[in-house]
Motif scaffolding. Structure first.
Motif, PDB file in Angstrom:
ATOM      1  N   ALA A  10       0.829  -1.209   0.000  1.00 16.09           N
ATOM      2  CA  ALA A  10       0.000   0.000   0.000  1.00 16.09           C
ATOM      3  C   ALA A  10       0.857   1.251   0.000  1.00 16.09           C
ATOM      4  O   ALA A  10       1.813   1.356   0.773  1.00 16.09           O
ATOM      5  CB  ALA A  10      -0.918   0.005   1.218  1.00 16.09           C
ATOM      6  N   THR A  11       0.524   2.191  -0.877  1.00 16.36           N
ATOM      7  CA  THR A  11       1.227   3.471  -0.877  1.00 16.36           C
ATOM      8  C   THR A  11       0.693   4.310   0.276  1.00 16.36           C
ATOM      9  O   THR A  11      -0.428   4.072   0.755  1.00 16.36           O
ATOM     10  CB  THR A  11       1.017   4.228  -2.207  1.00 16.36           C
ATOM     11  N   PRO A  12       1.463   5.281   0.743  1.00 19.34           N
ATOM     12  CA  PRO A  12       0.951   6.154   1.814  1.00 19.34           C
ATOM     13  C   PRO A  12      -0.333   6.877   1.414  1.00 19.34           C
ATOM     14  O   PRO A  12      -1.109   7.269   2.277  1.00 19.34           O
ATOM     15  CB  PRO A  12       2.103   7.134   2.042  1.00 19.34           C
ATOM     16  N   ALA A  13      -0.584   7.018   0.104  1.00 23.21           N
ATOM     17  CA  ALA A  13      -1.776   7.725  -0.365  1.00 23.21           C
ATOM     18  C   ALA A  13      -3.047   6.878  -0.319  1.00 23.21           C
ATOM     19  O   ALA A  13      -4.148   7.414  -0.421  1.00 23.21           O
ATOM     20  CB  ALA A  13      -1.551   8.215  -1.795  1.00 23.21           C
ATOM     21  N   LEU A  14      -2.921   5.568  -0.146  1.00 24.21           N
ATOM     22  CA  LEU A  14      -4.096   4.691  -0.141  1.00 24.21           C
ATOM     23  C   LEU A  14      -4.950   5.009   1.081  1.00 24.21           C
ATOM     24  O   LEU A  14      -4.504   4.875   2.216  1.00 24.21           O
ATOM     25  CB  LEU A  14      -3.675   3.218  -0.143  1.00 24.21           C
ATOM     26  N   ALA A  15      -6.184   5.432   0.848  1.00 24.92           N
ATOM     27  CA  ALA A  15      -7.047   5.926   1.925  1.00 24.92           C
ATOM     28  C   ALA A  15      -7.918   4.849   2.574  1.00 24.92           C
ATOM     29  O   ALA A  15      -8.469   5.073   3.641  1.00 24.92           O
ATOM     30  CB  ALA A  15      -7.931   7.049   1.395  1.00 24.92           C
ATOM     31  N   ASP A  16      -8.054   3.678   1.973  1.00 21.78           N
ATOM     32  CA  ASP A  16      -8.918   2.633   2.509  1.00 21.78           C
ATOM     33  C   ASP A  16      -8.316   2.068   3.803  1.00 21.78           C
ATOM     34  O   ASP A  16      -7.222   1.495   3.786  1.00 21.78           O
ATOM     35  CB  ASP A  16      -9.067   1.525   1.464  1.00 21.78           C
ATOM     36  N   PRO A  17      -9.015   2.213   4.949  1.00 21.31           N
ATOM     37  CA  PRO A  17      -8.460   1.730   6.218  1.00 21.31           C
ATOM     38  C   PRO A  17      -8.220   0.217   6.247  1.00 21.31           C
ATOM     39  O   PRO A  17      -7.391  -0.265   7.020  1.00 21.31           O
ATOM     40  CB  PRO A  17      -9.503   2.146   7.260  1.00 21.31           C
ATOM     41  N   ASN A  18      -8.905  -0.537   5.383  1.00 23.40           N
ATOM     42  CA  ASN A  18      -8.663  -1.980   5.321  1.00 23.40           C
ATOM     43  C   ASN A  18      -7.253  -2.288   4.828  1.00 23.40           C
ATOM     44  O   ASN A  18      -6.737  -3.380   5.064  1.00 23.40           O
ATOM     45  CB  ASN A  18      -9.655  -2.654   4.361  1.00 23.40           C
ATOM     46  N   PHE A  19      -6.647  -1.326   4.134  1.00 24.92           N
ATOM     47  CA  PHE A  19      -5.349  -1.575   3.511  1.00 24.92           C
ATOM     48  C   PHE A  19      -4.273  -0.568   3.911  1.00 24.92           C
ATOM     49  O   PHE A  19      -3.248  -0.485   3.264  1.00 24.92           O
ATOM     50  CB  PHE A  19      -5.512  -1.621   1.988  1.00 24.92           C
ATOM     51  N   ASP A  20      -4.485   0.164   4.998  1.00 24.07           N
ATOM     52  CA  ASP A  20      -3.486   1.105   5.472  1.00 24.07           C
ATOM     53  C   ASP A  20      -2.197   0.347   5.813  1.00 24.07           C
ATOM     54  O   ASP A  20      -2.202  -0.554   6.640  1.00 24.07           O
ATOM     55  CB  ASP A  20      -4.003   1.848   6.708  1.00 24.07           C
ATOM     56  N   ARG A  21      -1.105   0.682   5.119  1.00 23.86           N
ATOM     57  CA  ARG A  21       0.207   0.047   5.320  1.00 23.86           C
ATOM     58  C   ARG A  21       0.157  -1.470   5.125  1.00 23.86           C
ATOM     59  O   ARG A  21       0.922  -2.217   5.723  1.00 23.86           O
ATOM     60  CB  ARG A  21       0.775   0.372   6.694  1.00 23.86           C
ATOM     61  N   ALA A  22      -0.736  -1.925   4.285  1.00 22.81           N
ATOM     62  CA  ALA A  22      -0.897  -3.366   4.044  1.00 22.81           C
ATOM     63  C   ALA A  22       0.155  -3.886   3.065  1.00 22.81           C
ATOM     64  O   ALA A  22       0.596  -3.187   2.159  1.00 22.81           O
ATOM     65  CB  ALA A  22      -2.291  -3.656   3.489  1.00 22.81           C
ATOM     66  N   VAL A  23       0.515  -5.145   3.278  1.00 22.88           N
ATOM     67  CA  VAL A  23       1.342  -5.901   2.346  1.00 22.88           C
ATOM     68  C   VAL A  23       0.497  -7.111   1.956  1.00 22.88           C
ATOM     69  O   VAL A  23       0.175  -7.949   2.800  1.00 22.88           O
ATOM     70  CB  VAL A  23       2.668  -6.354   2.989  1.00 22.88           C
ATOM     71  N   VAL A  24       0.103  -7.169   0.681  1.00 23.29           N
ATOM     72  CA  VAL A  24      -0.799  -8.209   0.192  1.00 23.29           C
ATOM     73  C   VAL A  24      -0.039  -9.150  -0.732  1.00 23.29           C
ATOM     74  O   VAL A  24       0.595  -8.707  -1.694  1.00 23.29           O
ATOM     75  CB  VAL A  24      -1.990  -7.592  -0.580  1.00 23.29           C
ATOM     76  N   LEU A  25      -0.111 -10.441  -0.443  1.00 25.67           N
ATOM     77  CA  LEU A  25       0.445 -11.460  -1.332  1.00 25.67           C
ATOM     78  C   LEU A  25      -0.654 -11.860  -2.301  1.00 25.67           C
ATOM     79  O   LEU A  25      -1.723 -12.326  -1.881  1.00 25.67           O
ATOM     80  CB  LEU A  25       0.902 -12.684  -0.542  1.00 25.67           C
ATOM     81  N   LEU A  26      -0.421 -11.664  -3.590  1.00 27.19           N
ATOM     82  CA  LEU A  26      -1.417 -12.046  -4.597  1.00 27.19           C
ATOM     83  C   LEU A  26      -1.342 -13.540  -4.855  1.00 27.19           C
ATOM     84  O   LEU A  26      -0.306 -14.060  -5.271  1.00 27.19           O
ATOM     85  CB  LEU A  26      -1.206 -11.279  -5.898  1.00 27.19           C
ATOM     86  N   LEU A  27      -2.445 -14.224  -4.592  1.00 25.83           N
ATOM     87  CA  LEU A  27      -2.539 -15.674  -4.788  1.00 25.83           C
ATOM     88  C   LEU A  27      -3.090 -16.023  -6.161  1.00 25.83           C
ATOM     89  O   LEU A  27      -2.897 -17.131  -6.650  1.00 25.83           O
ATOM     90  CB  LEU A  27      -3.441 -16.285  -3.706  1.00 25.83           C
ATOM     91  N   ASP A  28      -3.801 -15.079  -6.759  1.00 22.94           N
ATOM     92  CA  ASP A  28      -4.383 -15.298  -8.078  1.00 22.94           C
ATOM     93  C   ASP A  28      -4.620 -13.940  -8.718  1.00 22.94           C
ATOM     94  O   ASP A  28      -5.132 -13.025  -8.069  1.00 22.94           O
ATOM     95  CB  ASP A  28      -5.705 -16.065  -7.948  1.00 22.94           C
ATOM     96  N   HIS A  29      -4.236 -13.822  -9.984  1.00 26.99           N
ATOM     97  CA  HIS A  29      -4.452 -12.566 -10.703  1.00 26.99           C
ATOM     98  C   HIS A  29      -4.550 -12.882 -12.188  1.00 26.99           C
ATOM     99  O   HIS A  29      -3.607 -13.384 -12.793  1.00 26.99           O
ATOM    100  CB  HIS A  29      -3.292 -11.592 -10.444  1.00 26.99           C
ATOM    101  N   ASP A  30      -5.733 -12.640 -12.749  1.00 26.53           N
ATOM    102  CA  ASP A  30      -5.944 -12.858 -14.181  1.00 26.53           C
ATOM    103  C   ASP A  30      -7.069 -11.944 -14.649  1.00 26.53           C
ATOM    104  O   ASP A  30      -7.505 -11.058 -13.906  1.00 26.53           O
ATOM    105  CB  ASP A  30      -6.229 -14.337 -14.495  1.00 26.53           C
ATOM    106  N   GLU A  31      -7.544 -12.164 -15.856  1.00 26.25           N
ATOM    107  CA  GLU A  31      -8.575 -11.277 -16.418  1.00 26.25           C
ATOM    108  C   GLU A  31      -9.902 -11.364 -15.668  1.00 26.25           C
ATOM    109  O   GLU A  31     -10.757 -10.496 -15.811  1.00 26.25           O
ATOM    110  CB  GLU A  31      -8.784 -11.544 -17.914  1.00 26.25           C
TER     111      GLU A  31
END
Length: 190
Positions: free
Chosen positions: A14-35
């Motif tokens: 998460a960038t410092p600009a991300l305003a969603d409190p669910n993701f404040d300073r979050a580090v997310v491991l992507l388990l799946d990413h496609d179309e």
């Protein structure tokens, strides 16, 4: 439709600009990413709930701290197990009850007996819920500058100090992102 290059196995920081409190300073491991969308777990949100309180059979195999992590705001009543198999579990030698996601990182079948994986596990983390994005939603957030995308390391899944993971992941980058690690928790106090 725009072709989506898979980010599976990478980290969203998460960038410092991300305003969603669910993701404040979050580090997310992507388990799946496609179309069809994206799914990941927040690696740095420990809860006070012990693994032994909800999945007693798996508690002994869970790394420190031995608590459940809030994987994201979606389906908080479901559990995901993420484990690292040292050496990445050869394709034909992957243990029963473990499915590779990326490199040595994989999903654990929490319905399987823990004994199937006990000898092979390097680390195990249990997550309540997950982070999810519909088709194109994550790509839009990336364009808006909400996330940095960086390479993951197997140790990120089992960091013994999850409260420091955001800064540690940024600090190890070999570019200007390393400087973001020094960003104050509350910029208004700066």
């Amino acid at each position: 439709m725009t072709e989506v290059s898979s980010l599976t196995g990478r980290l969203l920081v998460a960038t410092p600009a991300l305003a969603d409190p669910n993701f404040d300073r979050a580090v997310v491991l992507l388990l799946d990413h496609d179309e069809e969308g994206s799914l990941g777990v927040v690696l740095n949100r420990p809860t006070p709930v012990g693994v032994s309180d909800i999945l007693e059979d798996w508690a002994e195999l869970a790394g420190e701290p031995g608590v459940v992590f809030q994987g994201g705001p979606v389906s908080l009543d479901s559990a995901l197990g993420i484990a690292v198999i040292p050496g990445g579990g050869a394709v034909d030698g992957a243990p029963l009850g473990w499915r590779r996601v990326y490199g040595a990182i994989g999903l654990v079948d929490l319905e399987a007996p823990p004994q199937l994986l006990a000898a092979a596990l390097g680390s195990l983390r249990i997550f309540a819920g997950y982070a999810g994005w519909g088709p194109g939603q994550l790509e839009d957030e990336l364009v808006e500058g909400a996330w940095y995308v960086v390479e993951s390391e197997p140790g990120d899944v089992s960091s013994p100090s999850p409260e420091r993971l955001w800064r540690e992941v940024l600090r190890r980058q070999r570019n200007d992102l390393a400087m973001v690690a020094t960003y104050p928790d509350d910029a208004s106090l700066n």
